[in-house]
Enzyme design. Sequence first.
Site, PDB file in Angstrom:
ATOM      1  N   GLY A 157      10.412  -9.404   7.884  1.00 47.66           N
ATOM      2  CA  GLY A 157      11.429  -8.359   7.848  1.00 47.66           C
ATOM      3  C   GLY A 157      12.473  -8.590   8.909  1.00 47.66           C
ATOM      4  O   GLY A 157      13.201  -9.576   8.855  1.00 47.66           O
ATOM      5  N   ALA A 158      12.552  -7.694   9.871  1.00 48.95           N
ATOM      6  CA  ALA A 158      13.537  -7.748  10.949  1.00 48.95           C
ATOM      7  C   ALA A 158      14.959  -7.789  10.377  1.00 48.95           C
ATOM      8  O   ALA A 158      15.776  -8.614  10.745  1.00 48.95           O
ATOM      9  CB  ALA A 158      13.275  -8.921  11.886  1.00 48.95           C
ATOM     10  N   HIS A 159      15.215  -6.858   9.451  1.00 52.83           N
ATOM     11  CA  HIS A 159      16.553  -6.750   8.886  1.00 52.83           C
ATOM     12  C   HIS A 159      16.711  -5.389   8.184  1.00 52.83           C
ATOM     13  O   HIS A 159      15.736  -4.672   7.994  1.00 52.83           O
ATOM     14  CB  HIS A 159      16.836  -7.888   7.892  1.00 52.83           C
ATOM     15  CG  HIS A 159      15.981  -7.857   6.675  1.00 52.83           C
ATOM     16  ND1 HIS A 159      14.767  -8.507   6.607  1.00 52.83           N
ATOM     17  CD2 HIS A 159      16.153  -7.251   5.475  1.00 52.83           C
ATOM     18  CE1 HIS A 159      14.240  -8.304   5.423  1.00 52.83           C
ATOM     19  NE2 HIS A 159      15.050  -7.542   4.714  1.00 52.83           N
ATOM     20  N   ALA A 160      17.929  -5.104   7.818  1.00 50.22           N
ATOM     21  CA  ALA A 160      18.256  -3.928   7.009  1.00 50.22           C
ATOM     22  C   ALA A 160      19.231  -4.381   5.930  1.00 50.22           C
ATOM     23  O   ALA A 160      19.893  -5.410   6.071  1.00 50.22           O
ATOM     24  CB  ALA A 160      18.893  -2.835   7.864  1.00 50.22           C
TER      25      ALA A 160
ATOM     26  N   LEU B  30      13.799  -2.675   8.800  1.00 48.59           N
ATOM     27  CA  LEU B  30      12.435  -2.880   8.353  1.00 48.59           C
ATOM     28  C   LEU B  30      11.767  -3.990   9.143  1.00 48.59           C
ATOM     29  O   LEU B  30      12.345  -5.066   9.318  1.00 48.59           O
ATOM     30  CB  LEU B  30      12.474  -3.276   6.875  1.00 48.59           C
ATOM     31  CG  LEU B  30      11.197  -3.762   6.217  1.00 48.59           C
ATOM     32  CD1 LEU B  30      10.245  -2.605   6.025  1.00 48.59           C
ATOM     33  CD2 LEU B  30      11.527  -4.415   4.898  1.00 48.59           C
TER      34      LEU B  30
END
Length: 137
Positions: free
Chosen positions: A50-53, A98
């Site tokens: 994840g580590a993104h939107a 997220l």
Amino acid sequence: MSLADCQLITLPRLDDERGSLSFLEGDRHIPFAIKRIYYLYDIKPQQSRGAHAHKKCKRVLIPIHGRFTVLLDDGSNRKSLVLSEPNQGLYISPMTWLDLDDFSDGAVCLAVASDYYSEDDYYRDYRSFCDAARGCE
């Protein structure tokens, strides 16, 4: 969008002596037309994803096998959920940061998305996401 928009969805489940079957249909069980499906697997211990939107893309994450933790952040609030039931998915609204971690051995995460892949739809830098969400300090 806020974390209140992110919610668990229970998918249909049919059980008989042969086992169980769950299914999903876009615009019916999933609150959007499905344009992309992908899945995460063979996640190494202590690894996160994840580590993104997304700016516009909506998603539903389903734990097909095993369990994992989902950390959600809308720029003002955070919440964490453990997904472990294959007939339950988590709807994630646009503009929600997220992070996925704590994958059990052999976990498989199915993702259903409202849009085709476009790098332009991503926030991959948390600070940029926060600036756009106008809620982070």
